[in-house]
Each structure stands twice: as structure tokens, then as C-alpha cells.
Design an enzyme around this catalytic site. Structure first.
Site, PDB file in Angstrom:
ATOM      1  N   TYR A  57       0.859  -1.191   0.000  1.00  0.00           N
ATOM      2  CA  TYR A  57       0.000   0.000   0.000  1.00  0.00           C
ATOM      3  C   TYR A  57       0.892   1.237   0.000  1.00  0.00           C
ATOM      4  O   TYR A  57       1.844   1.329   0.767  1.00  0.00           O
ATOM      5  CB  TYR A  57      -0.897   0.017   1.253  1.00  0.00           C
ATOM      6  CG  TYR A  57      -1.750   1.266   1.312  1.00  0.00           C
ATOM      7  CD1 TYR A  57      -3.036   1.274   0.779  1.00  0.00           C
ATOM      8  CD2 TYR A  57      -1.240   2.458   1.847  1.00  0.00           C
ATOM      9  CE1 TYR A  57      -3.797   2.433   0.795  1.00  0.00           C
ATOM     10  CE2 TYR A  57      -1.998   3.620   1.859  1.00  0.00           C
ATOM     11  CZ  TYR A  57      -3.270   3.598   1.328  1.00  0.00           C
ATOM     12  OH  TYR A  57      -4.019   4.747   1.326  1.00  0.00           O
ATOM     13  N   GLU A 115      -3.193   7.547  -4.316  1.00  0.00           N
ATOM     14  CA  GLU A 115      -3.170   6.252  -3.633  1.00  0.00           C
ATOM     15  C   GLU A 115      -2.892   5.142  -4.634  1.00  0.00           C
ATOM     16  O   GLU A 115      -3.606   5.010  -5.630  1.00  0.00           O
ATOM     17  CB  GLU A 115      -4.526   5.998  -2.948  1.00  0.00           C
ATOM     18  CG  GLU A 115      -4.519   4.776  -2.057  1.00  0.00           C
ATOM     19  CD  GLU A 115      -5.903   4.467  -1.489  1.00  0.00           C
ATOM     20  OE1 GLU A 115      -6.825   4.205  -2.294  1.00  0.00           O
ATOM     21  OE2 GLU A 115      -6.052   4.493  -0.260  1.00  0.00           O
TER      22      GLU A 115
END
Ligand code: GDP
Ligand code: MN
Length: 396
Positions: free
Chosen positions: A109, A197
Site C-alpha cells: 500500500y 493512492e
């Protein structure tokens, strides 16, 4: 403003971030054609909607044959995909992104957000990618790495390398990972994005770092500086009520209730929503008409509020400083007449020219309830809405 995954990837690629090869398709035929262009043995069909968590909703499908690609594409196109981020109404899939499938060894992530308290960009990373960051922070809170960027110097290479090392990456991958982190940061900075993101950022089986997904959103107040980015706006992905009001220059946010609100000033608009809730109602929207609102602007506000089919009563709450209550009253009268308004309407005016405004409303002969305080206005509109609601119930 949000953009699609394929657009985000294209932008990131311009800043040196590795992305899988892919192409857009608007039909199952095009999707299959993209596969032949890409060659290879497996592909990923990805629904392009402004939402994450598409995978769990069937919007990301790994396919091993052209038939599977055809089936996935025809299932997705034209469908309103419901993810846990879209709300129950879902978002329309109008196009697909077809990519060569990637062989994944590890999912990471990587997020960049604006921390408003620190007034700085914060990088959030975790070696436990693939899940949503909320889930990671619950199940693997210790895996989360945070790194604050000093805006005076921007992201430095040593800082990006530090993040890469903290992720426990193979030393051979550190340079590539640092380049990716630097690229994301530069893209965010140079385009006035407020969120980038990459989830997942993957290490492939052949030991490469690739951004498999990308979500970017931009500061709307800075879009005028980036025409190539404002062009990426996709109105089909926005709340149609917000698009309608936004096109009329109004600050409007759609909500789920039945009481439409027309208010001046963002703070007063927020307080009005609270007061409606305290009176036992649910607001249908936030709407700030702004200062110096002309009768025409008030009319546009009514149109925007009524554009929401759920609205069953309307509250106008004006505390006029720069505004003038007589202009607002003129606008209210214009709107009631022009739009042939049948719904209960409560108007509370206070401030500049309030007597003139109240007189205009009283003399209009229209069925408009008035109130002198916000609390009274909220009580009255909720009562009026309840009365129509039970009238409805009795009639049906
Ligand atoms: P999201 O569900 O909207 O976040 O969409 P993603 O693009 O992140 O895809 C969801 C998941 O599908 C990813 O976390 C991966 O696990 C998987 N996925 C996506 N693309 C590929 C691929 O090329 N190969 C493999 N093996 N899995 C993929
Ligand atoms: Mn994702």
C-alpha cells in the site's frame, strides 16, 4: 475532483511510475481487440468508475481467454456497479480498461495525503497492501509507515529510500521503489492533487515494481491552473444533483433527507443542517447561495434543490450582511411563481433590509411561512414536512 484509474496511471507514468500496458474499451468487441493488441495469455478487465473496492463488486476480472474477456466486458458495461464506496445507487460503468495481467509476488500500500493539521504531505505505506487502508490500520496497525514531507525542500531521495527500506523490500528493488515514491510525490505536487493512492503497488514475479491500481483526486480550487487535468472531469461519475448546481455556480452537496435547504454562508448552512436534524428532520442538501445573491441566483438555487426528486419541503435561511433580504424575498417570490412550487416553504430572513423583505413576502399573497429565528424555522419546516408526509400516507 476525482479521475479514473486509467487517467491516473497515464499521469503517473509521465512521472516515471511503472504501470502495466493497457487500453480503453467501450464495447466487448473493443475489449477483445485490446487483448490482441496487448498479446499475452491473460488480461485484466477493469471497470472505470470513480470508486475503489471494485474488485469485490465484480468490477475487476482476471481473464484467461478472449471469451472470458468478452463475458466480463459485457457484464460490466452499462451496469451500475455498487461498491461499499459508491452508496446503494452505484456508479455507471461507461468504459473499461483492459490490461495485461501482472504476476504478483507482493502487494504494497502506498498513499500520499494532505495532512491538514500538519499542513504537509504525509506518505502512508504498508507492506500489507491489497486491503483498504482502514482495514490495514485495524488488522496490521504496526505495519503502517508514516513519513512527513517538508514542503520547503519537497520529497528527498533519501526519504523515499528510507520508506522503501522500511517496507522490507529486496535491496535490488530499493532504487525502483524510491523512483516510484518520488514520481508519485512530484505528480501530486505539480498537479495540485490532494490525494494519490497506489493500492496495490506490486512487486512482480520478475522483481519489478508496478502500480497496479491508482486513485488520484485534485484540489478543485487549483484546477484553473491545470486545464489538461480539468478536462479529465467525468460528469457521469458525479452526483447529478451536484453537477446541476455546480454548473450554476452554487456550492451544493447532495444529502439523503427530504428537506431542501437554501442558506447563505457555509457556516450557517452547516448550522441549518444541524438544526433540521435536532428538530427531527433530515436535510436533502447543503447549499450556500453566497453573498450578494440576486433574485436570479435565488431562483437557480430553488431549481437546484427541486432537481432532487426526494425533496418534500424547503427551508430558506438567510442572515443578510452583504446580502439583502428584499432581493432574497424577490427571488423566493420569483421562484414560487415561475416553478409553480407546491411544496411547503419556510423562509427565515434576518439582517439587511429585513423589513422590506418580510413585507414583500407578506404582500405576495403566496403560501409562504416565515420565521424569525433559525430554531423556529427548523421546527416549522419539519412540522410542515410531517404534515405533507401524513397527507401522503392518508392519500395512498
Ligand atoms: P479496486 O478493487 O477498485 O481497488 O481495484 P484494484 O485495481 O486494486 O484490483 C483489485 C485487486 O485485484 C488487486 O488488489 C489485486 O489483488 C487484483 N488484481 C488486479 N490486477 C491484477 C493483475 O494484473 N494480476 C493479478 N494477479 N491480480 C490483479
Ligand atoms: Mn485498489
Amino acid at each position: 475532483m476525482d479521475i479514473h484509474e486509467f487517467q491516473a496511471k497515464e499521469l503517473l507514468s509521465g512521472f516515471g511510475v511503472n504501470i502495466p500496458r493497457g487500453g480503453i474499451a467501450y464495447s466487448p468487441e473493443q475489449a477483445v481487440y485490446r487483448c490482441s493488441e496487448l498479446s499475452g495469455k491473460s488480461w485484466v478487465v477493469k471497470a472505470q468508475i470513480h470508486s475503489g473496492a471494485r474488485g469485490k463488486a465484480g468490477g475487476v476480472r482476471i481473464c484467461k481467454s478472449e471469451e472470458e474477456v468478452w463475458d466480463a466486458a459485457s457484464w460490466m458495461l452499462g451496469r451500475k456497479l455498487v461498491t461499499h464506496q459508491t452508496g446503494p445507487q452505484g456508479k455507471l460503468v461507461g468504459r473499461l480498461y483492459i490490461e495485461e495481467a501482472t504476476d504478483i509476488a507482493q502487494e504494497i500500500y502506498l498513499g500520499f495525503v494532505m495532512d491538514r493539521k500538519l499542513e504537509r504531505v504525509v506518505v502512508v505505506a504498508s507492506a500489507q497492501g491489497g486491503m483498504e487502508i482502514e482495514e490495514i490500520s485495524e488488522s496490521e496497525p504496526d505495519s503502517i509507515i508514516r513519513s512527513v514531507v517538508d514542503p520547503a525542500v519537497g520529497m528527498q531521495n533519501f526519504q523515499a529510500r528510507e520508506i522503501a527500506f522500511s517496507l522490507g523490500l529486496d535491496p535490488a528493488l530499493i532504487n525502483q521503489a524510491a523512483k516510484t515514491i518520488m514520481g508519485c510525490y512530484r505528480m501530486m505536487w505539480e498537479t495540485d492533487a490532494n490525494m494519490v493512492e497506489i493500492n496495490p503497488l506490486v512487486v512482480t514475479a520478475s522483481n519489478e515494481i508496478v502500480a497496479l491500481d491508482a486513485k488520484v483526486s485534485f484540489d478543485e480550487n487549483a484546477l484553473f491552473r491545470h486545464p489538461h487535468i480539468s478536462e479529465l472531469r467525468d460528469k457521469s461519475q458525479e452526483d447529478p444533483r451536484e453537477t446541476y448546481a455546480g454548473d450554476r455556480g452554487l456550492n451544493y452537496i447532495g444529502l439523503d433527507g427530504k428537506i431542501g435547504c437554501i442558506v447563505n454562508g457555509a457556516g450557517l448552512a452547516m448550522a441549518t443542517l444541524d438544526m433540521i436534524k435536532m428538530a427531527g428532520g433530515e436535510p436533502a442538501n447543503f447549499l450556500d447561495v453566497g453573498g450578494g445573491a440576486s433574485p436570479e441566483r435565488v431562483l437557480q438555487s430553488f431549481k437546484s434543490v427541486l432537481n432532487d426528486p426526494n425533496v418534500e419541503a424547503i427551508l430558506v435561511n438567510i442572515f443578510a450582511g452583504i446580502n439583502r433580504c428584499d432581493w432574497i424575498a424577490e427571488g423566493v417570490i420569483l421562484a414560487v411563481k415561475e416553478l409553480d412550487l407546491k411544496l411547503p416553504l419556510v423562509v427565515r430572513l434576518s439582517g439587511t433590509n429585513v423589513d422590506e423583505g418580510m413585507k414583500l413576502l407578506a404582500d405576495s399573497g403566496l403560501d409562504i411561512e416565515t420565521a424569525s429565528s433559525l430554531a423556529e424555522a427548523a421546527d416549522k419546516v419539519v412540522a410542515a414536512w410531517r404534515a405533507t408526509d401524513s397527507a401522503y400516507a392518508e392519500a395512498s
